[in-house]
Design a protein around this motif. Sequence first.
Motif, PDB file in Angstrom:
ATOM      1  N   SER A  36       0.838  -1.205   0.000  1.00  0.00           N
ATOM      2  CA  SER A  36       0.000   0.000   0.000  1.00  0.00           C
ATOM      3  C   SER A  36       0.869   1.248   0.000  1.00  0.00           C
ATOM      4  O   SER A  36       2.099   1.170   0.068  1.00  0.00           O
ATOM      5  N   ALA A  37       0.211   2.404  -0.052  1.00  0.00           N
ATOM      6  CA  ALA A  37       0.946   3.669  -0.019  1.00  0.00           C
ATOM      7  C   ALA A  37       1.700   3.846   1.292  1.00  0.00           C
ATOM      8  O   ALA A  37       2.685   4.589   1.348  1.00  0.00           O
ATOM      9  N   ALA A  38       1.268   3.136   2.348  1.00  0.00           N
ATOM     10  CA  ALA A  38       1.927   3.252   3.652  1.00  0.00           C
ATOM     11  C   ALA A  38       3.105   2.297   3.799  1.00  0.00           C
ATOM     12  O   ALA A  38       3.833   2.344   4.793  1.00  0.00           O
ATOM     13  N   THR A  39       3.333   1.420   2.815  1.00  0.00           N
ATOM     14  CA  THR A  39       4.416   0.445   2.895  1.00  0.00           C
ATOM     15  C   THR A  39       5.744   1.104   2.531  1.00  0.00           C
ATOM     16  O   THR A  39       5.864   1.728   1.482  1.00  0.00           O
ATOM     17  N   HIS A  40       6.725   0.946   3.410  1.00  0.00           N
ATOM     18  CA  HIS A  40       8.060   1.482   3.138  1.00  0.00           C
ATOM     19  C   HIS A  40       8.989   0.448   2.514  1.00  0.00           C
ATOM     20  O   HIS A  40       9.869   0.794   1.720  1.00  0.00           O
ATOM     21  N   VAL A  41       8.812  -0.832   2.906  1.00  0.00           N
ATOM     22  CA  VAL A  41       9.735  -1.891   2.474  1.00  0.00           C
ATOM     23  C   VAL A  41       8.937  -3.133   2.097  1.00  0.00           C
ATOM     24  O   VAL A  41       8.027  -3.537   2.826  1.00  0.00           O
ATOM     25  N   LEU A  42       9.271  -3.718   0.963  1.00  0.00           N
ATOM     26  CA  LEU A  42       8.794  -5.056   0.609  1.00  0.00           C
ATOM     27  C   LEU A  42       9.972  -5.999   0.810  1.00  0.00           C
ATOM     28  O   LEU A  42      11.001  -5.864   0.141  1.00  0.00           O
ATOM     29  N   LEU A  43       9.840  -6.930   1.746  1.00  0.00           N
ATOM     30  CA  LEU A  43      10.911  -7.890   2.019  1.00  0.00           C
ATOM     31  C   LEU A  43      10.751  -9.088   1.084  1.00  0.00           C
ATOM     32  O   LEU A  43       9.753  -9.810   1.141  1.00  0.00           O
ATOM     33  N   GLY A  44      11.728  -9.288   0.220  1.00  0.00           N
ATOM     34  CA  GLY A  44      11.685 -10.401  -0.722  1.00  0.00           C
ATOM     35  C   GLY A  44      12.127 -11.689  -0.051  1.00  0.00           C
ATOM     36  O   GLY A  44      13.277 -12.103  -0.183  1.00  0.00           O
ATOM     37  N   ASP A  45      11.207 -12.331   0.663  1.00  0.00           N
ATOM     38  CA  ASP A  45      11.543 -13.543   1.426  1.00  0.00           C
ATOM     39  C   ASP A  45      10.993 -14.789   0.743  1.00  0.00           C
ATOM     40  O   ASP A  45      10.504 -15.706   1.393  1.00  0.00           O
ATOM     41  N   THR A  46      11.086 -14.813  -0.587  1.00  0.00           N
ATOM     42  CA  THR A  46      10.692 -15.982  -1.368  1.00  0.00           C
ATOM     43  C   THR A  46      11.904 -16.433  -2.171  1.00  0.00           C
ATOM     44  O   THR A  46      12.884 -15.704  -2.317  1.00  0.00           O
ATOM     45  N   MET A  47      11.819 -17.636  -2.724  1.00  0.00           N
ATOM     46  CA  MET A  47      12.910 -18.163  -3.545  1.00  0.00           C
ATOM     47  C   MET A  47      12.463 -18.218  -5.006  1.00  0.00           C
ATOM     48  O   MET A  47      11.304 -18.475  -5.307  1.00  0.00           O
ATOM     49  N   GLY A  48      13.409 -17.975  -5.899  1.00  0.00           N
ATOM     50  CA  GLY A  48      13.140 -18.108  -7.322  1.00  0.00           C
ATOM     51  C   GLY A  48      12.459 -16.917  -7.953  1.00  0.00           C
ATOM     52  O   GLY A  48      12.007 -17.012  -9.107  1.00  0.00           O
ATOM     53  N   GLU A  49      12.378 -15.790  -7.249  1.00  0.00           N
ATOM     54  CA  GLU A  49      11.663 -14.626  -7.782  1.00  0.00           C
ATOM     55  C   GLU A  49      12.575 -13.432  -8.026  1.00  0.00           C
ATOM     56  O   GLU A  49      12.079 -12.339  -8.286  1.00  0.00           O
ATOM     57  N   LEU A  50      13.886 -13.622  -7.940  1.00  0.00           N
ATOM     58  CA  LEU A  50      14.759 -12.452  -7.971  1.00  0.00           C
ATOM     59  C   LEU A  50      14.608 -11.640  -9.250  1.00  0.00           C
ATOM     60  O   LEU A  50      14.520 -10.405  -9.205  1.00  0.00           O
TER      61      LEU A  50
END
Length: 424
Positions: free
Chosen positions: A301-315
């Motif tokens: 959302s607009a309030a999100t500062h960080v999306l943590l990429g904690d998945t595999m195979g999506e880089l």
Amino acid sequence: MNRTLYTLLFHLGLPLIALRLFLRARKAPAYGQRIGERFAFSLPPLQPGGIWVHAVSVGESIAAAPMIRALRARYPQLPITVTCMTPTGSERIQALFAGDALIQHCYLPYDLPWAAARFLNRVQPELAVIMETELWPNHIHQCARRGIPVALANGRLSARSARGYGRFAKLTAPMLAEMSLLAVQTEAEAERFRSLGARPDCVKVTGSIKFDLTIDPELLQRAATLRSDWHAAARPVWIAASTHAGEDDIILAAHQQLLARHPDALLILVPRHPERFNSVFELCSKAGLNTVRRSTAAPVSAATHVLLGDTMGELLFLYALADVALVGGSLVANGGHNLLEPAALGKPVLSGPHLFNFLDIAAQLREAGALREVADVEQLAGAVSELWQQPQHAEQMRAAGLAVMQRNQGALQRLLQGLAQFLP
């Protein structure tokens, strides 16, 4: 140190290896599983024959994927056994080749003569292909005893690594002399291998197959659709990928500075190793940054500062979501990671100063104007902000990166031609 002494020391070090596995399993439980494979005691069902490809971990597995697919197309009757040493590499290999019954996978057993022998007796490959610089003396010697040619693919050897190998010449030189092909990235690396004992006629400069990366247009479309779903098509977004301990604090501090200048800025933060996902999430929370974990599929959302990429195979997909990319492992003395993935996606590329694993690639991108190096919080925040504020400069870096990619393509075909001499 010769191979006999090396083998003795390896056996004496087994308790330390067991302790390391135990300690790593406390953070990443997968390290405590499939132990039998690491000694060739309980290998999964494997069809013998064909090609054995070894890729130590995630990065090498991704780099090897185009080569494996090309070998699969050229030799459709041959099984391909792909090995690695880490759970993350194993997961990536299984995801990359799911559904193909002739591409099989297990861990590579430790470099003990009896374990290597058991493994080769089971797999019985016609050709062994090792990615980059994962050279194991006993595995290579056991292949030589059986008349199995061993090829190094996409080989790289920094000056620092060459000095390390050189200190053990009685171990290194016989090992390299038993190899049938060393397909290396640059002439400088070719000369290092020759000076360490590789047979000159077996050393070929083929370039880096990482330049042959192709991007699926559907991936770009999915990324554009997701940003639209986030209502973030015009939002400034940057990614810090493959980060190591010691880098996340720098990156989060830079993002806080960016938020002061660009209140709607979004950071996609992707730790290199899954066992760090939780601790990095805690760092984000302690920094007061509203953080969404990619694994939860929660909306940004607009309030999100960080999306943590904690998945595999999506880089690659996460890179595609961003406007600017920082490649980690370079703000600390780790040597850096693959700079070409964001370049292939048309992203301006940033890195720290520690790039000794990718000196030639970094030099080409730097000289073309496609790479900018930063050393601290202020430089990182300044570089990202400048690229957001000067889209013309970002476009120049984007075009320069794509030109470097195009100019260097063809390494995969040269490598395949080299491997063909060992296959029917």
